[in-house]
Design an enzyme around this catalytic site. Structure first.
Site, short mmCIF file in Angstrom:
data_model
loop_
_atom_site.label_atom_id
_atom_site.label_comp_id
_atom_site.label_asym_id
_atom_site.label_seq_id
_atom_site.Cartn_x
_atom_site.Cartn_y
_atom_site.Cartn_z
N TYR A 182 23.92 13.81 58.35
CA TYR A 182 24.59 12.53 58.49
C TYR A 182 23.67 11.31 58.41
CZ TYR A 182 28.33 15.56 60.12
OH TYR A 182 29.28 16.54 60.20
N HIS A 207 34.59 11.18 53.97
CA HIS A 207 33.70 12.12 54.66
C HIS A 207 32.27 11.84 54.24
CE1 HIS A 207 37.05 14.43 56.13
NE2 HIS A 207 37.58 14.36 54.91
#
Length: 139
Positions: A22, A97
């Site tokens: 991330y 996403h």
């Protein structure tokens, strides 16, 4: 134009949680960059780890905002109620996403909310949010 970014569970940990997936930037830092990049857009941000709160927020903004960028996190793969909330509002929702959900565990390959969204951006990191905004700004 009014656009809201709604992030679901665990996205409050961006910058700390699994930076190899991330990244190391918090969403608050990135959101500040987005606001600078798009001064002509009235950008809002909301995050919750609670499914019902996400549904309430979609209901709250789903008739008055021009667009919703939704990263439902793990609820993407489990929440019929979230899918129903998206279907029940007028505002178009774009699914976002950060990671490529198709390069992850098998259970992440299925999105319950996709059928109610105008599209999906997956796997382009935080840049996916910027691309989502650009999509809604198209002439």
């Amino acid at each position: 134009m009014k656009i809201i970014i709604i992030n679901g569970p665990n996205l409050n940990l961006l910058g700390k949680r699994q930076p190899e997936i991330y990244g190391s930037t918090s969403f608050e830092e990135y959101f500040h960059q987005l606001k600078s990049r798009f001064p002509e857009v009235e950008l809002s941000y909301y995050q919750s780890n609670v499914e019902g709160e996400l549904i309430n927020k979609i209901h709250e903004v789903g008739f008055s905002y021009d667009a919703i960028l939704l990263n439902a996190g793990g609820y993407t793969h489990t929440s019929v109620a979230l899918s129903d909330a998206i279907a029940g509002v007028k505002t178009p929702v774009l699914e976002v996403h950060i990671s490529n959900i198709y390069k992850r565990e098998e259970f992440r390959h299925k999105s319950i909310i996709s059928k109610e969204c105008v599209g999906m951006i997956s796997g382009l990191g935080l840049k996916g949010y910027e691309l989502g905004i650009l999509y809604f700004l198209k002439p």
